[in-house]
Design an enzyme around this catalytic site. Structure first.
Site, PDB file in Angstrom:
ATOM      1  CG  HIS A   1      -0.916   4.093   4.487  1.00 37.88           C
ATOM      2  ND1 HIS A   1      -1.586   3.775   5.640  1.00 37.88           N
ATOM      3  CD2 HIS A   1      -0.392   2.930   4.005  1.00 37.88           C
ATOM      4  CE1 HIS A   1      -1.474   2.467   5.864  1.00 37.88           C
ATOM      5  NE2 HIS A   1      -0.768   1.935   4.890  1.00 37.88           N
TER       6      HIS A   1
ATOM      7  CB  CYS B   1      -0.945   0.007   1.201  1.00 38.96           C
ATOM      8  SG  CYS B   1      -0.179  -0.486   2.752  1.00 38.96           S
TER       9      CYS B   1
END
Lengths: 345, 345
Positions: B251, B131
């Site tokens: 994130h 990710c």
């Protein structure tokens, strides 16, 4: 330091940093003859505790500094600008924990472990650096001394307490609201005096302090400018990205450093461990590294995640954590006062 | 894509990423003839929703893949290692969202906006990158194409959802406990299978995934290795520090990039804005920048805080945010499947 010789004023005595200053003056047994807690008119009349006694907070006015030996300022830049010179006129030595005078060439900017010699030239005002800068330069100091520093690239993970009680309360309130599925309101962070306020709970905000023209924020520029001034070396390249995270106390920093010469990582670990006030917590294999929850209420700077860069053999990466209210503010301020009385004696 | 032509298995269908895969297959109207939700024995028998219908989760076994066209794996590396090749044997194309095959030279590692051509050489398994890597390479791609990239130094601010439901629940429980002044327990983060677990609520943990011999963590090495593989260019120097923050989803990354040639910042902004799937949010003066709370449930990569480095005129700094469960996982996986059926048609 046994006799209680000094009249000490704390300006901003009810604030998040001011409270730590009182606590730390007491804990370090600083030779206080009289404590004079000062604050804005709004906070005057409140009581603060010092050595087990209640002391009434007075409004900070020019005449408040008559007979004061040391005034520790932490009530915002505008208060320092209005009153620090008034205090100096009255013979007070000011240690200022705001951004008001840090870059003034007449004002030394001091971290006692790094540049205590700068104190020799003070003219009444000494500036305490920005919290993010202090912990970083303490960790950089042995690297600078042993190898020289070419370049620093730092990204911060800053606690909300740097923005005061209101920000601490806001993070608490917002966190509760999110967990209870209620509406979240924001009035303080990222910067109280700006127009837009954002949720900090369970969020990360890439803005600490106002923007400058060059696209950096003032907090980022403080780290850049102050690092050069503290080391007295404009050749150190510093790049900073300052970010607020949902942590109450304790700033963390991811620091990449390019050195001027080769190094041995084990030596660096040893050199860092020898710095008074530095604690090396560095064993990723055993899950040992600094974290803000472990740094709370501690006066040291914690360093870990030390590793040689995989690309540049003269570069290393590290992770630096410290309590922003203590070494980042109150502790460093009082260490400056201690260094001064050590000198004057 | 109108006819429902494909049998699609989702392995790990009850997980945090698996759930987003189901949602996103539906939302993108992926031509699913039959959905086969698979999971561990423990989760078999549970129901998941797909297109308004309940579908029963079956245990993932080699024979589960008979007749399956696409299998989207997100149930941990060991499950992928045990079953991906079994699926391929049965004629299934596997898109794997774990670390099991990412660095296998036989397996393409694909972000469709960056290296769709790598799909041409697949042998049954295609890997979805980590990710943290995906969102960074999407933002780096126009820089790579226009200027070439010398060096990247990234520090991450990663959400707990990357570690699954248990980590999400743990952050919630811990946050409640802290706010209520109760004792905090930790059983999941930073790495479920390691010995020590730390409080993540109101804390920052500089460890994502296990440690490697060189002092970096596996997550950091994923970002380093995968970036080189995706660009097909081992000459890009990448340094990463991966950190978990108390955020549920999204994130964030502080990225410093040294380019091979000069650039104009306004041009870079324009080039980034032209990348499909990138949203530029870049006006610090107006307090406009990406934040995880605004990226939640969005499939794009958000880029802001663009600024030329003050020391190296060929370097720039940026701030990159994306929903780790979507573009960082489910969305990218399904975009790979879409690219494949676009190709096959």
């Amino acid at each position: 330091m046994s006799a209680n010789e000094f009249v000490v004023a704390v300006v901003g005595a009810t604030g998040a940093v001011g409270q730590q200053m009182l606590k730390y003056l007491e804990k370090r047994d600083f030779p206080v003859k009289e404590l004079r807690p000062l604050a804005s008119k709004r906070s005057a009349g409140q009581k603060v505790m010092f050595r087990g006694n209640e002391v009434t907070v007075q409004e900070a006015l020019p005449e408040s500094f008559a007979g004061v030996d040391f005034a520790l300022f932490s009530a915002g830049g505008s208060v320092s600008k209005a009153l620090a010179k008034e205090a100096v006129k009255r013979g007070t030595v000011v240690i200022d924990n705001t951004n008001a005078f840090r870059m003034d060439p007449e004002v030394p900017l001091v971290v006692p472990e790094v540049n205590p010699e700068a104190l020799n030239h003070h003219k009444g005002i000494i500036a305490n650096p920005n919290c993010s800068t202090i912990q970083m330069v303490v960790a950089l100091k042995p690297l600078y001394d042993h190898y020289g520093i070419e370049k620093v690239i730092v990204s911060t993970y800053q606690a909300v307490s740097g923005a005061g009680w209101q920000a601490i309360n806001e993070l608490e309130e917002q966190s509760k609201a999110v967990l209870e599925g209620k509406e979240v309101s924001a009035h303080v962070l990222p910067v109280g005096r700006l127009n837009k306020h954002y949720q900090q709970a369970f969020n990360v905000i890439p803005q600490v302090d106002v923007a400058e023209e060059n696209g950096f924020t003032l907090e980022e520029m403080k780290m850049i400018r102050e690092t050069k001034k503290i080391f007295g070396d404009d050749s150190i390249d510093v790049t900073a990205t300052c970010v607020r995270v949902p942590v109450m106390r304790g700033h963390s920093e991811s620091v990449y450093v390019e050195l001027k010469s080769d190094f041995d990582l084990e030596e660096v670990r040893k050199q860092l461990g020898e710095v008074p006030g530095v604690v090396v917590q560095d064993a990723i294999g055993e899950q040992v590294y600094p974290m803000p929850i472990n740094a709370e209420d501690r006066t040291e700077v914690f360093v870990g995640r030390l590793r040689r860069d995989l690309n540049n053999p003269r570069a290393l990466n590290m992770w630096v954590v410290s309590d922003n209210l203590l070494k980042g503010a109150a502790t460093n301020t009082i260490q400056i006062a201690e260094a001064l009385i050590g000198k004057d004696k």
